[in-house]
Design a protein around this motif. Structure first.
Motif, PDB file in Angstrom:
ATOM      1  N   TYR B 161       0.828  -1.211   0.000  1.00  0.00           N
ATOM      2  CA  TYR B 161       0.000   0.000   0.000  1.00  0.00           C
ATOM      3  C   TYR B 161       0.863   1.262   0.000  1.00  0.00           C
ATOM      4  CZ  TYR B 161      -3.763   3.249   1.155  1.00  0.00           C
ATOM      5  OH  TYR B 161      -4.665   4.291   1.121  1.00  0.00           O
ATOM      6  N   MET B 162       1.861   1.308   0.871  1.00  0.00           N
ATOM      7  CA  MET B 162       2.700   2.505   0.971  1.00  0.00           C
ATOM      8  C   MET B 162       3.541   2.705  -0.294  1.00  0.00           C
ATOM      9  SD  MET B 162       1.624   3.963   3.549  1.00  0.00           S
ATOM     10  CE  MET B 162       2.676   5.327   4.070  1.00  0.00           C
ATOM     11  N   GLU B 163       3.894   1.607  -0.943  1.00  0.00           N
ATOM     12  CA  GLU B 163       4.642   1.729  -2.198  1.00  0.00           C
ATOM     13  C   GLU B 163       3.743   2.287  -3.300  1.00  0.00           C
ATOM     14  OE1 GLU B 163       6.299  -1.936  -3.803  1.00  0.00           O
ATOM     15  OE2 GLU B 163       6.496  -0.903  -5.735  1.00  0.00           O
ATOM     16  N   LYS B 164       2.557   1.693  -3.423  1.00  0.00           N
ATOM     17  CA  LYS B 164       1.677   2.047  -4.536  1.00  0.00           C
ATOM     18  C   LYS B 164       1.024   3.424  -4.360  1.00  0.00           C
ATOM     19  CE  LYS B 164       2.141  -1.674  -6.991  1.00  0.00           C
ATOM     20  NZ  LYS B 164       2.637  -1.616  -8.377  1.00  0.00           N
ATOM     21  N   ILE B 165       0.656   3.755  -3.135  1.00  0.00           N
ATOM     22  CA  ILE B 165      -0.082   5.017  -2.914  1.00  0.00           C
ATOM     23  C   ILE B 165       0.861   6.165  -2.566  1.00  0.00           C
ATOM     24  CG2 ILE B 165      -1.891   6.159  -1.537  1.00  0.00           C
ATOM     25  CD1 ILE B 165      -3.142   4.098  -3.295  1.00  0.00           C
ATOM     26  N   TYR B 166       1.906   5.893  -1.795  1.00  0.00           N
ATOM     27  CA  TYR B 166       2.794   6.978  -1.372  1.00  0.00           C
ATOM     28  C   TYR B 166       4.165   6.948  -2.059  1.00  0.00           C
ATOM     29  CZ  TYR B 166      -0.533   8.380   2.178  1.00  0.00           C
ATOM     30  OH  TYR B 166      -1.657   8.835   2.811  1.00  0.00           O
ATOM     31  N   ASP B 169       9.454   3.157  -1.767  1.00  0.00           N
ATOM     32  CA  ASP B 169       9.934   1.963  -2.445  1.00  0.00           C
ATOM     33  C   ASP B 169      10.055   0.738  -1.550  1.00  0.00           C
ATOM     34  OD1 ASP B 169      10.074   1.618  -5.029  1.00  0.00           O
ATOM     35  OD2 ASP B 169      12.170   2.185  -5.314  1.00  0.00           O
ATOM     36  N   THR B 170      10.897   0.803  -0.546  1.00  0.00           N
ATOM     37  CA  THR B 170      10.967  -0.329   0.383  1.00  0.00           C
ATOM     38  C   THR B 170      10.549   0.208   1.747  1.00  0.00           C
ATOM     39  OG1 THR B 170      13.306   0.181   0.560  1.00  0.00           O
ATOM     40  CG2 THR B 170      12.718  -1.780  -0.713  1.00  0.00           C
ATOM     41  N   ALA B 171       9.244   0.196   1.961  1.00  0.00           N
ATOM     42  CA  ALA B 171       8.667   0.776   3.172  1.00  0.00           C
ATOM     43  C   ALA B 171       9.292   0.152   4.415  1.00  0.00           C
ATOM     44  CB  ALA B 171       7.160   0.562   3.169  1.00  0.00           C
ATOM     45  N   ARG B 172       9.646   0.995   5.393  1.00  0.00           N
ATOM     46  CA  ARG B 172      10.216   0.512   6.648  1.00  0.00           C
ATOM     47  C   ARG B 172       9.082   0.003   7.532  1.00  0.00           C
ATOM     48  NH1 ARG B 172      11.977   5.410   9.074  1.00  0.00           N
ATOM     49  NH2 ARG B 172      10.241   6.150   7.814  1.00  0.00           N
ATOM     50  N   ALA B 200      11.308 -12.343   3.788  1.00  0.00           N
ATOM     51  CA  ALA B 200      12.003 -11.842   2.601  1.00  0.00           C
ATOM     52  C   ALA B 200      11.181 -10.773   1.880  1.00  0.00           C
ATOM     53  CB  ALA B 200      12.279 -13.001   1.650  1.00  0.00           C
ATOM     54  N   ASP B 201       9.912 -10.623   2.258  1.00  0.00           N
ATOM     55  CA  ASP B 201       9.021  -9.733   1.502  1.00  0.00           C
ATOM     56  C   ASP B 201       8.938  -8.319   2.055  1.00  0.00           C
ATOM     57  OD1 ASP B 201       7.603 -11.411  -0.604  1.00  0.00           O
ATOM     58  OD2 ASP B 201       7.538 -12.692   1.172  1.00  0.00           O
ATOM     59  N   ILE B 202       9.553  -8.068   3.191  1.00  0.00           N
ATOM     60  CA  ILE B 202       9.434  -6.745   3.801  1.00  0.00           C
ATOM     61  C   ILE B 202      10.787  -6.233   4.281  1.00  0.00           C
ATOM     62  CG2 ILE B 202       7.032  -7.038   4.565  1.00  0.00           C
ATOM     63  CD1 ILE B 202       8.348  -7.614   7.414  1.00  0.00           C
ATOM     64  N   ASN B 203      10.813  -4.941   4.558  1.00  0.00           N
ATOM     65  CA  ASN B 203      12.001  -4.269   5.086  1.00  0.00           C
ATOM     66  C   ASN B 203      11.740  -3.970   6.567  1.00  0.00           C
ATOM     67  OD1 ASN B 203      14.176  -2.566   5.594  1.00  0.00           O
ATOM     68  ND2 ASN B 203      13.227  -0.815   4.551  1.00  0.00           N
ATOM     69  N   PHE B 204      12.054  -4.959   7.412  1.00  0.00           N
ATOM     70  CA  PHE B 204      11.701  -4.855   8.834  1.00  0.00           C
ATOM     71  C   PHE B 204      12.759  -4.055   9.595  1.00  0.00           C
ATOM     72  CE2 PHE B 204      11.363  -7.042  13.142  1.00  0.00           C
ATOM     73  CZ  PHE B 204      10.204  -6.368  13.503  1.00  0.00           C
ATOM     74  N   VAL B 205      12.300  -3.012  10.317  1.00  0.00           N
ATOM     75  CA  VAL B 205      13.253  -2.191  11.082  1.00  0.00           C
ATOM     76  C   VAL B 205      13.187  -2.482  12.586  1.00  0.00           C
ATOM     77  CG1 VAL B 205      13.323  -0.346   9.361  1.00  0.00           C
ATOM     78  CG2 VAL B 205      11.635  -0.219  11.226  1.00  0.00           C
ATOM     79  N   GLY B 206      12.419  -3.512  12.970  1.00  0.00           N
ATOM     80  CA  GLY B 206      12.381  -3.909  14.377  1.00  0.00           C
ATOM     81  C   GLY B 206      11.199  -3.339  15.144  1.00  0.00           C
ATOM     82  N   ASN B 207      11.250  -3.521  16.456  1.00  0.00           N
ATOM     83  CA  ASN B 207      10.187  -3.015  17.320  1.00  0.00           C
ATOM     84  C   ASN B 207      10.211  -1.489  17.367  1.00  0.00           C
ATOM     85  OD1 ASN B 207       9.396  -5.596  17.988  1.00  0.00           O
ATOM     86  ND2 ASN B 207      10.553  -5.653  19.909  1.00  0.00           N
ATOM     87  N   GLY B 216       8.013   9.574  12.642  1.00  0.00           N
ATOM     88  CA  GLY B 216       8.403   8.856  11.434  1.00  0.00           C
ATOM     89  C   GLY B 216       9.333   7.679  11.653  1.00  0.00           C
ATOM     90  N   ALA B 217       9.167   6.955  12.750  1.00  0.00           N
ATOM     91  CA  ALA B 217      10.036   5.813  13.045  1.00  0.00           C
ATOM     92  C   ALA B 217       9.902   4.703  12.012  1.00  0.00           C
ATOM     93  CB  ALA B 217       9.729   5.266  14.434  1.00  0.00           C
ATOM     94  N   CYS B 218       8.745   4.611  11.364  1.00  0.00           N
ATOM     95  CA  CYS B 218       8.553   3.609  10.312  1.00  0.00           C
ATOM     96  C   CYS B 218       7.452   4.078   9.370  1.00  0.00           C
ATOM     97  CB  CYS B 218       8.220   2.239  10.923  1.00  0.00           C
ATOM     98  SG  CYS B 218       6.740   2.243  11.953  1.00  0.00           S
ATOM     99  N   ASP B 219       7.339   3.404   8.221  1.00  0.00           N
ATOM    100  CA  ASP B 219       6.295   3.744   7.249  1.00  0.00           C
ATOM    101  C   ASP B 219       5.061   2.881   7.448  1.00  0.00           C
ATOM    102  OD1 ASP B 219       8.109   5.525   5.827  1.00  0.00           O
ATOM    103  OD2 ASP B 219       9.111   3.683   5.170  1.00  0.00           O
ATOM    104  N   VAL B 220       5.277   1.655   7.923  1.00  0.00           N
ATOM    105  CA  VAL B 220       4.177   0.720   8.175  1.00  0.00           C
ATOM    106  C   VAL B 220       4.323   0.234   9.614  1.00  0.00           C
ATOM    107  CG1 VAL B 220       3.157  -1.502   7.555  1.00  0.00           C
ATOM    108  CG2 VAL B 220       4.109  -0.025   5.761  1.00  0.00           C
ATOM    109  N   LEU B 221       3.290   0.451  10.421  1.00  0.00           N
ATOM    110  CA  LEU B 221       3.342   0.053  11.821  1.00  0.00           C
ATOM    111  C   LEU B 221       2.377  -1.109  12.028  1.00  0.00           C
ATOM    112  CD1 LEU B 221       4.467   0.729  14.669  1.00  0.00           C
ATOM    113  CD2 LEU B 221       2.444   2.158  14.997  1.00  0.00           C
ATOM    114  N   VAL B 222       2.931  -2.281  12.336  1.00  0.00           N
ATOM    115  CA  VAL B 222       2.139  -3.506  12.430  1.00  0.00           C
ATOM    116  C   VAL B 222       1.770  -3.798  13.880  1.00  0.00           C
ATOM    117  CG1 VAL B 222       2.227  -6.014  12.087  1.00  0.00           C
ATOM    118  CG2 VAL B 222       3.190  -4.484  10.366  1.00  0.00           C
ATOM    119  N   CYS B 223       0.519  -4.181  14.114  1.00  0.00           N
ATOM    120  CA  CYS B 223       0.082  -4.612  15.451  1.00  0.00           C
ATOM    121  C   CYS B 223      -1.273  -5.289  15.357  1.00  0.00           C
ATOM    122  CB  CYS B 223       0.011  -3.430  16.411  1.00  0.00           C
ATOM    123  SG  CYS B 223      -1.140  -2.153  15.907  1.00  0.00           S
ATOM    124  N   ASP B 224      -1.705  -5.900  16.461  1.00  0.00           N
ATOM    125  CA  ASP B 224      -3.055  -6.461  16.526  1.00  0.00           C
ATOM    126  C   ASP B 224      -4.069  -5.316  16.568  1.00  0.00           C
ATOM    127  OD1 ASP B 224      -4.165  -6.153  19.562  1.00  0.00           O
ATOM    128  OD2 ASP B 224      -1.991  -6.300  19.523  1.00  0.00           O
TER     129      ASP B 224
END
Lengths: 337, 337
Positions: B161-166, B169-172, B200-207, B216-224
Motif C-alpha cells: 500500500y505505501m509503495e503504490k499510494i505513497y 519503495d521499500t517501506a520501513r 524476505a518480503d518486507i524491510n523490517f526495522v524492528g520493534n 516517522g520511526a517507520c512507514d508501516v506500523l504492524v500490530c493487533d
C-alpha cells in the motif's frame, strides 16, 4: 520520615540526583539517605556549593545501568545503589525509596527484596497522566501478560491511591478497551469487564476508549502493561510532537515570533502540564513499602517531586488500605469456592 | 472508473454524503453510483442546487446504523445501502466502494460478500496517521486476536500500500511494542518479531515504541487490532485535547487573542494536519476489491477524498500485488513443511 534516594541511576545521574536530594532535604523537611559513590557525591557538593552535611551517605561503587538484566539487582549487582537502597528499605532503615534507574530492575528488586503486600498477585507501575483531570494509568508497563483477577486488584489499588493522594472519594474506574460496549475487546477484557462490574470494592464506570482518556473519562484507567505502555508512550510522543510543531510555527517569521512572545507564559503553562518533572514519579502499587520510580530523565526538581510523592505515599496509609482490600477480595473468593 | 458510494451511512448522512458524491463527480472525473433513498437524494439535490443528472442512483430505504449487528449486512439488512453497494462491487458493477457507516458491518460485508484475496487469512483496517511522515497503522481495529502469521501478512499488505499510494519503495516496517529490544512484548509479539525479521518480503526495522511513532520511526506500523485501536484513538484524543488547550490559551485575554489572529493561518495548518476530512478513509487491506471506510464524521470534502483514495487504490494494482505476495508466502511455507 526518612527517604532513601538512589543518586547514581537515571539519565542525569549523579549530578541532578544529588542536587534533587539536597533540594528535597531543604524544602520538604525530611531526612534523606543518598546511596551512591561517596567521593563523587562530595565532589558534586563541593563544585555546586551544596550543603550535604545533614544528608546521610551510604557508599557504593556499583551502579545498575539500562542494559543490565532486571535480576542483576538481586544477583551480580546486589551491592549497587539500587540494590542497597531496596535492602535498607526492607530492613526498615528508611520509610520510602526513590530511584530514576532501570525500571525492570527496580520492579524485580522491589518484588524480591521488599516483597509484595500479602494477597496481591502482581505489583503494578501506576502513572498519573497529567491531562484534563489527573488519571491514574495502571498498569503502565510492568505486567505484560495478566488475567482478569490481576486487573481487578489493579483497579482496587488504583482507587485507594487516587483517594489517598488526590482526595477522590469513590474514584471512577474505567477499563481501557477498543469500544465502550461491555462485549468489546479480547477474551481477557471481556472477562475483566464482567469482574470489575461485579466488584464491591470499586466504582466501575465501564469500558473507556483511548480517545476519551485526555478528557477525564475516569480517575483510574485499568489495563495490562503492554497496552498501558503503548498508551502512555503514545501520550508522551504526541505531547512532544505538538510542542515541536508549535515551536516550528512560532519561529517561522517576525509576526509569529511576536505572537510567541505574547503567548510565552501561556505556552509555558502547556509545556509545564506535559512536563514529567512536575509530576514526580510512578509508584509501584502492590509492594509492601513505598518504592517510587522517578522518570529516567529526571532533573533535580523532578527528584524533589518524587521524594514529595514518596512522603505522601508513606504517610497516608495506602499500603494498609490495599492490604485490607486484598484480604477482603480473598475472603470473598474463598466464600465463593 | 466507477465508484459506488453508500450515501445513507455516517454521522452526517445523507446530506454530506450526497454533496460529497457530487463533488467527487465534478472534481475527479469518475462515474459515481449513489446507493440510498432516491426521494431523499433528489430532495437534497434540489434544496442544495446540486446537479445529480450524471449520477446513477440505486434506490433503497434500508440503512444499517451504528447499533446494528455486524452480520445484519448479510442477513436482515442485506438490502441496505451498504449491503447493495457491496453486492454491486462483488458483481463488477463498480470498481470501488466507499461507506462512512458501521465499521464492523462494512468489514463483515466486505469479507462475506466481496471476499478476501486468495491466501490472505484476515482483512485489516489500515489507517494513515498524519504525523511527521505518513505512517500506515495496520491493523487499526478489525482483528482483536491475531497470530504472528497474520501480522506478517499485515506487514506485506501495508508495504504494498505505501509503495503504490505513497511511492515509498521499500517501506520501513515496524512492529509496535513496549520496547525496542527484540525480546520485548507478549509471546505473540516476540514470535512476530522473529517472523518479521526473517521475512524476505518486507524491510523490517524492528520493534517501535509508541513515543517514536509521531516522528516517522517507520512507514508501516504492524500490530493487533486491539492495540492498534488504542493507539489510533489515543492519537485522535491527544490531537483534540491539544487543539482545545491551545484554543483556551488564545481566548484568554486581548493579547492572546491578538496573537491568535496573527497565527491564524499557522494554527489552521496544524488543525488541517490532524483533520480526518483531509485524509480520505481507511482501506480494508486483504479484500479482493477496493472497499474504503470513510471516517464516520465525514463531511462532503472527506467523502470526495475517500473517493479519490478509492480511485488510486483501484488504479494502482495493489490487490494484484498483495495477491502475488500471498502466493509467495504460501509457497515458502509449503516448502518448509
Amino acid at each position: 520520615m526518612k527517604v532513601i534516594i538512589d543518586v547514581m541511576s537515571g539519565d542525569n545521574a549523579p549530578l541532578e540526583l544529588v542536587k534533587g536530594a539536597v533540594m528535597a532535604k531543604e524544602n520538604l523537611g525530611v531526612d534523606i539517605v543518598a546511596v551512591g559513590n561517596e567521593e563523587i557525591i562530595r565532589k558534586i557538593a563541593s563544585e555546586q556549593s551544596l550543603n550535604i552535611d545533614s544528608i546521610e551517605i551510604v557508599n557504593t561503587d556499583v551502579v545498575i545501568d539500562m542494559e543490565d538484566d532486571a535480576v542483576s539487582v538481586v544477583r551480580a549487582k546486589k551491592d549497587s545503589s539500587m540494590g542497597i537502597g531496596l535492602q535498607m528499605l526492607s530492613r526498615g532503615e528508611g520509610d520510602a525509596f526513590v530511584s530514576a534507574g532501570n525500571t525492570g530492575a527496580l520492579l524485580t528488586g522491589a518484588t524480591l527484596i521488599v516483597r509484595r503486600i500479602k494477597g496481591i498477585k502482581r505489583a503494578a507501575i501506576a502513572t498519573v497522566l497529567p491531562l484534563q483531570t489527573p488519571t491514574l494509568l495502571i498498569d503502565s508497563g510492568a505486567n505484560i501478560e495478566v488475567d482478569e483477577k490481576i486487573l481487578e486488584q489493579f483497579a482496587v489499588m488504583g482507587s485507594v491511591y487516587m483517594e489517598k493522594i488526590y482526595g477522590i472519594d469513590t474514584a471512577r474506574v474505567g477499563l481501557l478497551n477498543n469500544g465502550t460496549e461491555s462485549t468489546k475487546g479480547t477474551a481477557l477484557y471481556k472477562n475483566a469487564n464482567q469482574l470489575l462490574g461485579a466488584s464491591a470494592d470499586i466504582n466501575f464506570v465501564g469500558n473507556v476508549e483511548a480517545k476519551e482518556v485526555p478528557f477525564g473519562a475516569c480517575d483510574v484507567l485499568v489495563c495490562d502493561g503492554f497496552t498501558g505502555n503503548v498508551l502512555l508512550k503514545s501520550i508522551e510522543g504526541m505531547s512532544k510532537f505538538f510542542m515541536r510543531t508549535l515551536k516550528n510555527v512560532f519561529y517561522e517569521n517576525l509576526f509569529t515570533k511576536l505572537s510567541a512572545l505574547m503567548l510565552k507564559g501561556k505556552i509555558g503553562g502547556i509545556k509545564k502540564q506535559f512536563d514529567a518533572s512536575e509530576h514526580g514519579g510512578a509508584p509501584f502499587l502492590g509492594i509492601a513499602k513505598p518504592v517510587i520510580k522517578a522518570h529516567g530523565s529526571s532533573d533535580a526538581r523532578a527528584v524533589m517531586n518524587a521524594v514529595r510523592q514518596a512522603v505522601s505515599y508513606a504517610k497516608t496509609g495506602i499500603i494498609d488500605n490495599i492490604s485490607e482490600c486484598a484480604l477482603r477480595i480473598k475472603e470473598r473468593e474463598d466464600t465463593k469456592e
